[in-house]
Design a protein around this motif. Structure first.
Motif, short mmCIF file in Angstrom:
data_model
loop_
_atom_site.label_atom_id
_atom_site.label_comp_id
_atom_site.label_asym_id
_atom_site.label_seq_id
_atom_site.Cartn_x
_atom_site.Cartn_y
_atom_site.Cartn_z
N MET A 114 0.85 -1.18 0.00
CA MET A 114 0.00 0.00 0.00
C MET A 114 0.89 1.24 0.00
O MET A 114 1.94 1.22 0.65
CB MET A 114 -0.90 0.01 1.25
CG MET A 114 -1.91 -1.13 1.30
SD MET A 114 -2.76 -1.24 2.89
CE MET A 114 -3.78 0.24 2.87
N PRO A 115 0.55 2.30 -0.72
CA PRO A 115 -0.66 2.58 -1.49
C PRO A 115 -0.48 2.37 -3.00
O PRO A 115 -1.21 2.96 -3.78
CB PRO A 115 -0.87 4.06 -1.19
CG PRO A 115 0.52 4.61 -1.13
CD PRO A 115 1.38 3.52 -0.54
N ASP A 116 0.46 1.53 -3.43
CA ASP A 116 0.69 1.29 -4.85
C ASP A 116 -0.50 0.52 -5.43
O ASP A 116 -0.72 -0.65 -5.11
CB ASP A 116 1.98 0.47 -5.02
CG ASP A 116 2.39 0.33 -6.48
OD1 ASP A 116 1.53 0.49 -7.36
OD2 ASP A 116 3.58 0.02 -6.72
N GLU A 117 -1.27 1.18 -6.28
CA GLU A 117 -2.54 0.62 -6.75
C GLU A 117 -2.36 -0.61 -7.64
O GLU A 117 -3.35 -1.31 -7.92
CB GLU A 117 -3.35 1.70 -7.47
CG GLU A 117 -3.80 2.80 -6.52
CD GLU A 117 -4.72 3.82 -7.18
OE1 GLU A 117 -4.97 3.70 -8.40
OE2 GLU A 117 -5.21 4.72 -6.46
N LYS A 118 -1.14 -0.91 -8.06
CA LYS A 118 -0.90 -2.15 -8.82
C LYS A 118 -1.27 -3.38 -7.99
O LYS A 118 -1.53 -4.45 -8.55
CB LYS A 118 0.57 -2.26 -9.23
CG LYS A 118 1.03 -1.27 -10.27
CD LYS A 118 2.33 -1.72 -10.94
CE LYS A 118 3.48 -1.96 -9.97
NZ LYS A 118 4.01 -0.73 -9.37
N PHE A 119 -1.29 -3.23 -6.67
CA PHE A 119 -1.52 -4.37 -5.80
C PHE A 119 -2.96 -4.47 -5.31
O PHE A 119 -3.27 -5.30 -4.47
CB PHE A 119 -0.54 -4.30 -4.61
CG PHE A 119 0.89 -4.43 -5.05
CD1 PHE A 119 1.48 -5.67 -5.18
CD2 PHE A 119 1.64 -3.31 -5.38
CE1 PHE A 119 2.79 -5.79 -5.61
CE2 PHE A 119 2.95 -3.41 -5.81
CZ PHE A 119 3.53 -4.66 -5.93
N ILE A 120 -3.85 -3.61 -5.84
CA ILE A 120 -5.28 -3.72 -5.55
C ILE A 120 -5.87 -4.74 -6.51
O ILE A 120 -5.75 -4.62 -7.73
CB ILE A 120 -6.00 -2.37 -5.71
CG1 ILE A 120 -5.46 -1.34 -4.71
CG2 ILE A 120 -7.51 -2.55 -5.51
CD1 ILE A 120 -6.06 0.05 -4.87
N MET A 121 -6.55 -5.74 -5.97
CA MET A 121 -7.13 -6.79 -6.81
C MET A 121 -8.60 -6.55 -7.12
O MET A 121 -9.16 -7.14 -8.04
CB MET A 121 -6.95 -8.15 -6.13
CG MET A 121 -5.50 -8.50 -5.87
SD MET A 121 -5.28 -10.13 -5.14
CE MET A 121 -5.65 -11.18 -6.52
N GLY A 122 -9.24 -5.70 -6.33
CA GLY A 122 -10.66 -5.41 -6.53
C GLY A 122 -11.22 -4.70 -5.33
O GLY A 122 -10.47 -4.22 -4.47
N ASN A 123 -12.54 -4.64 -5.24
CA ASN A 123 -13.20 -3.93 -4.14
C ASN A 123 -14.49 -4.66 -3.77
O ASN A 123 -15.27 -5.03 -4.66
CB ASN A 123 -13.50 -2.49 -4.54
CG ASN A 123 -14.01 -1.66 -3.37
OD1 ASN A 123 -15.14 -1.82 -2.92
ND2 ASN A 123 -13.16 -0.76 -2.87
N ILE A 124 -14.71 -4.90 -2.48
CA ILE A 124 -15.86 -5.68 -2.04
C ILE A 124 -17.18 -5.00 -2.34
O ILE A 124 -18.23 -5.65 -2.37
CB ILE A 124 -15.78 -6.03 -0.54
CG1 ILE A 124 -15.84 -4.76 0.33
CG2 ILE A 124 -14.52 -6.84 -0.24
CD1 ILE A 124 -15.98 -5.06 1.83
N TYR A 125 -17.17 -3.67 -2.54
CA TYR A 125 -18.40 -2.96 -2.86
C TYR A 125 -18.78 -3.11 -4.34
O TYR A 125 -19.92 -2.83 -4.72
CB TYR A 125 -18.26 -1.47 -2.53
CG TYR A 125 -18.12 -1.18 -1.05
CD1 TYR A 125 -19.15 -1.48 -0.16
CD2 TYR A 125 -16.96 -0.62 -0.54
CE1 TYR A 125 -19.03 -1.23 1.19
CE2 TYR A 125 -16.82 -0.35 0.82
CZ TYR A 125 -17.86 -0.66 1.67
OH TYR A 125 -17.73 -0.40 3.01
N LYS A 126 -17.83 -3.53 -5.15
CA LYS A 126 -18.05 -3.57 -6.59
C LYS A 126 -18.03 -4.97 -7.17
O LYS A 126 -18.58 -5.21 -8.25
CB LYS A 126 -16.97 -2.74 -7.30
CG LYS A 126 -16.95 -1.27 -6.88
CD LYS A 126 -15.77 -0.55 -7.52
CE LYS A 126 -15.70 0.90 -7.05
NZ LYS A 126 -14.52 1.60 -7.62
N GLN A 127 -17.37 -5.93 -6.50
CA GLN A 127 -17.19 -7.26 -7.07
C GLN A 127 -17.38 -8.33 -6.01
O GLN A 127 -17.30 -8.06 -4.81
CB GLN A 127 -15.76 -7.39 -7.64
CG GLN A 127 -15.44 -6.43 -8.77
CD GLN A 127 -13.97 -6.06 -8.77
OE1 GLN A 127 -13.50 -5.26 -7.97
NE2 GLN A 127 -13.22 -6.70 -9.66
#
Length: 340
Positions: free
Chosen positions: A278-291
């Motif tokens: 964090m906070p490097d967005e390359k390591f975000i896999m998704g979001n529980i509110y959206k998927q």
């Protein structure tokens, strides 16, 4: 003694074997941050760069917990960017996770762990760990970012809350382990002896000594150039001192094998493959509110993240280091393994 430190992958042979054979697997363990709101401002906070104010709502937590249970998640540890007990939905999401067959645990600063909350949480928690960085009021106040008089009051409350939780646990014969942890910096390195004594007298099951390590994105910059004695000699049959040592940047493995075995859900709903990035967005896999979780924890997403990681540059003190050593050896066995 319980196996508190190191790793426990040898107890999940089926999942490890599936991974070894190239099958896609889902995490065994998830860390969830119920809120980014905190009533401390710790001098060593690894996530001091985040914006505060986000919290996971109960409905979204339940939905993701349902999905995680179906995918085979075995445990959730509630901790993260803020103090979990500042989210009014926390107890509800904890109970719900337990009803779905998931083991749950809590890391807390202890300031809000009142007797009423202990009565609710102790029957369902596998363990509760309290951040207890010093039993000396002046040090505690400084490290917690509190004015000295406020710090004295809060420390006294934390000590009372730990004592009461242990009394309730013992009286009601709950099996929840209760421990404390010190993050060791130059500020509290001279308080270790006395704090161990206080923790032992309170009746906690264990105390973890965790040497401070720098998160790559942290605003705080603290020295790590200090010596820590060996305090494991304080351990007894009923009290364990666990002293974690930093491994430096030398690693026996050349990639992060542990990625699919765990995950981190932030207070804004983002699902991170590794919170140390964090906070490097390359390591975000998704979001529980959206998927849904099955559409977040995909093999494609994991491969994409893995290709972005250079383990030689990973944070010193990586929590998955022991897991990675174990998995690397399974994939790359040494000679003569049949001579057990």
């Amino acid at each position: 003694m319980n196996r508190i430190d190191s790793h426990k992958l040898m107890f999940h042979n089926e999942r490890v074997l599936s991974w070894k054979n190239g099958y896609h697997i889902y995490p065994i363990y998830v860390e969830m941050s119920p809120t980014s709101v905190c009533n401390y401002k710790c001098s060593f906070c690894a996530l001091d760069f985040i914006k505060r104010g986000k919290s996971i709502c109960l409905d979204s937590a339940k939905k993701s917990i349902d999905e995680m249970a179906k995918l085979g998640v075995k445990s959730i540890m509630f901790a993260g960017e803020g103090e979990p007990l500042l989210n009014s939905a926390f107890i509800g999401m904890s109970f719900y996770a337990k009803t779905q067959g998931i083991d749950i645990a809590l890391t807390t600063n202890g300031s809000m762990l009142t007797s009423d909350i202990s009565y609710e949480l102790l029957p369902i928690m596998s363990w509760i760990k309290v951040s207890f960085n010093s039993s000396i009021p002046s040090t505690f106040s400084k490290m917690s970012g509190l004015e000295i008089n406020a710090g004295k009051r809060v420390l006294a409350q934390v000590v009372k809350n730990i004592y009461d939780a242990i009394e309730i646990r013992n009286k009601m014969k709950h099996v929840c382990n209760i421990g404390v942890q010190m993050v060791i910096t130059e500020e509290n390195v001279n308080d270790i002896d006395f704090t161990i004594v206080v923790a032992k007298e309170l009746g906690v099951d264990y105390l973890v000594l965790k040497r401070y390590s720098q998160h790559p994105a942290s605003i705080n910059k603290m020295s790590t150039n200090f010596f820590i004695d060996d305090f494991t000699g304080y351990s007894t049959d009923k009290f364990q001192v666990i002293q974690r040592k930093l491994h430096g940047n030398k690693r026996s493995y050349d990639m992060c094998h542990a990625l699919p075995f765990w995950s981190y859900i932030a207070s804004d709903g983002n699902v991170w493959s590794c919170s140390a990035h964090m906070p490097d967005e390359k390591f975000i896999m998704g979001n529980i509110y959206k998927q849904e979780m099955k559409d977040i924890w995909t093999k494609v997403n994991y491969e994409k993240v893995r290709s972005s990681i250079d383990v030689t540059q990973c944070r010193i003190g990586c929590r998955m280091d022991k897991c990675n050593q174990y998995l690397h050896e399974i994939k790359n066995p040494s000679k003569h393994v049949n001579f057990i």
